[in-house]
Design an enzyme around this catalytic site. Structure first.
Site, PDB file in Angstrom:
ATOM      1  N   THR A  70       0.897  -1.156   0.000  1.00  0.00           N
ATOM      2  CA  THR A  70       0.000   0.000   0.000  1.00  0.00           C
ATOM      3  C   THR A  70       0.933   1.203   0.000  1.00  0.00           C
ATOM      4  O   THR A  70       2.013   1.144   0.605  1.00  0.00           O
ATOM      5  CB  THR A  70      -0.920   0.039   1.244  1.00  0.00           C
ATOM      6  OG1 THR A  70      -0.120   0.256   2.397  1.00  0.00           O
ATOM      7  CG2 THR A  70      -1.731  -1.240   1.409  1.00  0.00           C
ATOM      8  N   HIS A  71       0.561   2.239  -0.709  1.00  0.00           N
ATOM      9  CA  HIS A  71       1.435   3.413  -0.887  1.00  0.00           C
ATOM     10  C   HIS A  71       2.775   3.019  -1.512  1.00  0.00           C
ATOM     11  O   HIS A  71       3.768   3.718  -1.323  1.00  0.00           O
ATOM     12  CB  HIS A  71       1.694   4.140   0.436  1.00  0.00           C
ATOM     13  CG  HIS A  71       0.463   4.410   1.234  1.00  0.00           C
ATOM     14  ND1 HIS A  71      -0.212   5.612   1.183  1.00  0.00           N
ATOM     15  CD2 HIS A  71      -0.257   3.626   2.080  1.00  0.00           C
ATOM     16  CE1 HIS A  71      -1.262   5.560   1.985  1.00  0.00           C
ATOM     17  NE2 HIS A  71      -1.331   4.355   2.534  1.00  0.00           N
ATOM     18  N   LYS A 105      20.757  -3.210 -22.109  1.00  0.00           N
ATOM     19  CA  LYS A 105      19.356  -2.937 -21.827  1.00  0.00           C
ATOM     20  C   LYS A 105      18.383  -3.992 -22.350  1.00  0.00           C
ATOM     21  O   LYS A 105      18.570  -4.578 -23.405  1.00  0.00           O
ATOM     22  CB  LYS A 105      18.948  -1.580 -22.434  1.00  0.00           C
ATOM     23  CG  LYS A 105      19.502  -0.369 -21.729  1.00  0.00           C
ATOM     24  CD  LYS A 105      19.109  -0.237 -20.264  1.00  0.00           C
ATOM     25  CE  LYS A 105      17.656   0.127 -20.089  1.00  0.00           C
ATOM     26  NZ  LYS A 105      17.383   1.497 -20.512  1.00  0.00           N
ATOM     27  N   ASN A 152      14.296  -3.637 -22.416  1.00  0.00           N
ATOM     28  CA  ASN A 152      13.242  -2.677 -22.054  1.00  0.00           C
ATOM     29  C   ASN A 152      11.835  -3.259 -22.186  1.00  0.00           C
ATOM     30  O   ASN A 152      11.546  -3.993 -23.129  1.00  0.00           O
ATOM     31  CB  ASN A 152      13.371  -1.419 -22.915  1.00  0.00           C
ATOM     32  CG  ASN A 152      14.657  -0.659 -22.630  1.00  0.00           C
ATOM     33  OD1 ASN A 152      15.148  -0.654 -21.487  1.00  0.00           O
ATOM     34  ND2 ASN A 152      15.228  -0.058 -23.652  1.00  0.00           N
TER      35      ASN A 152
END
Ligand code: ARG
Length: 463
Positions: A155-156, A283, A285
């Site tokens: 939460t948050h 990378k 992505n």
């Protein structure tokens, strides 16, 4: 090119006005519905003796030949004929001669376009709900496969309490089920026949709208001809339902993006659905979920665009209404492509369940379990909360986790602690104990799984 409406004009329309006002470049995708609607209309005209059976038969033959041309890709649309309706009518007249001129009796393009869009959206609603069901089934399979894997619930975006990964995945199944039910409800209002409203006021000819509705599979006929030709509520509802499903897909995508970061490392997205960088060799992505998230904005924009189009529009039909099509078509295409790509990608996601479990075990995620233990020992919840808060502070100070506490340390905070508290401090124990209906315990998650398995086996989405 002579216009079907040229009688009262002295001069031809300018080429620039023709290309500015045309819609066939985008509404030609409605050809099949337009022809089906015309076939039903011609049959009704003959049944009501408004045209002869012989003429009607000629018209039907002509229309089916035109349908063949569309199917084989040989039909040439002409922009100077404005829209799909005029293109098909002109082709019919060219094919069967002046009898073709009888088709548009007791009909206007105003009721015709509304009919086409309603038929189109009925079909697309069916297809979209079937795709939603496919995503649901995929998520359901994943949650069955991962039953037993524990992750931190947030939460948050702060670690909150341990939950089953399956429980988290099933949350999306639940959201998508509401989407299906919204589309189902929306379908009731799409499923209304506008044809027979003509331009605005109906007709003096003895048409039979109920017969047309039956032939085309509509449940009802529109009750007010003025409303019928100017109403676009059904589209707006469809777009709102689409926005809601996109919002859900976007939230799922956001979590996949977050979880695939080095920081979380909860999942690895499949190579097939990720891309590399043109400069940074390391990378990988998450472009697919990123684009689902981005396309959600487009769909929201489409709702806004038609709401704005409708606002302040006087009754009844106005040419403004032609601009409703691109946002609707774009929404249908976008929603379908997002559902499809997620369906393809989801099963190949690799879950790092060890990382998830170890994250669930840090961050004091079982603190609420301690508070509830105290409640069971008759301590009022607010006091239990306070005591547990102090325990957390103590752990933070000592740089240890809750499950590393011993009974002596705990007793210092409250005399009611007994040895059995120690087995409540691990994430697995916490999950097991959360067996309230809809909670995260395996027993409760299994109940959700059984409910959806049964539903998916028994009923198609719109039943
Ligand atoms: N292409 C038009 C539309 O999409 C069809 C209806 C045209 N009606 C009219 N009165 N010009 O709205």
């Amino acid at each position: 090119m002579k216009k079907a409406w040229s009688g009262r004009f002295k001069r031809n329309s300018s080429a620039s006005a023709e290309s500015f006002t045309e819609s066939v470049s985008f509404d030609s995708r409605l050809w099949e519905y337009d022809i089906k609607g015309s076939i039903a209309h011609a049959k009704m005209l003959a049944r009501q003796n408004i045209i002869s059976k012989k003429d009607s038969a000629r018209i039907l033959k002509g229309l089916s030949a035109i349908a063949d041309e569309f199917t084989s890709g040989t039909f040439k649309v002409r922009k100077e004929l404005e829209d799909i309706h005029m293109n098909i009518e002109a082709a019919l007249i060219k094919k069967i001669g002046p009898i073709g001129m009888k088709l548009h009796t007791a009909r206007s393009r105003n009721d015709q376009i509304s009919l086409d869009m309603r038929m189109y959206l009925k079909e697309e609603t069916r297809e979209i709900t079937a795709l939603i069901r496919k995503v649901q089934k995929t998520l359901l399979k994943m949650s069955e496969r991962h039953l037993g894997s524990i992750m931190p619930g947030y939460t948050h975006l702060q670690r909150a309490q341990p939950v089953l990964l399956s429980h988290h995945l099933l949350a999306y199944v639940e959201m998508l089920q509401r989407d299906v039910s919204r589309f189902k409800d929306c379908l009731k209002r799409i499923d209304v026949l506008p044809l027979g409203s003509c331009a605005i006021s109906g007709t003096t000819l003895p048409i039979d709208r109920t017969y047309v509705a039956k032939m085309l599979g509509f449940k009802q006929i529109a009750g007010n001809s003025i409303d019928a030709v100017s109403d676009r509520d059904f589209m707006l509802e469809f777009l709102s339902c689409s926005s809601m499903v996109m919002m859900h897909l976007s939230r799922l995508s956001e979590e996949l993006i977050l979880w695939s970061t080095e920081e979380f490392n909860f999942i690895e997205l499949p190579d097939e659905y990720t891309t590399g960088s043109s400069i940074m060799p390391q990378k990988k992505n998450p472009d697919v979920p990123e684009l689902v998230r981005a396309k959600t904005g487009r769909v929201y924009g489409n709702v806004m665009s038609i709401l704005t189009l409708m606002k302040g529009l006087p009754l009844a039909y106005n040419r403004d209404l032609q601009e409703d099509k691109p946002p609707v078509f774009d929404t249908v295409d976008t929603v379908k492509s997002c559902l499809t790509i997620l369906c393809n990608m989801l099963p190949d996601i690799i879950f790092h369940t060890e990382t998830m479990l170890s994250s669930a075990g840090t961050g004091y995620t079982t603190a609420t379990d301690i508070a509830e233990y105290l409640v069971k020992k008759n301590i009022p919840f607010r006091m239990a909360h306070e005591i547990t808060g102090k325990i957390v502070l103590y752990c933070m100070d000592k740089n240890i986790q809750l499950h590393q506490l011993n009974i002596k340390q705990l007793k210092a905070f409250s005399p009611v602690f007994r040895n059995d508290i120690l087995k409540h401090l691990e994430p697995a124990a916490s999950v097991r104990a959360h067996s309230s209906p809809g909670g995260t315990a395996t027993s409760s998650v299994m109940r959700q799984i059984r409910k959806y398995k049964k539903l998916f086996n028994e009923k198609s989405p719109l039943r």
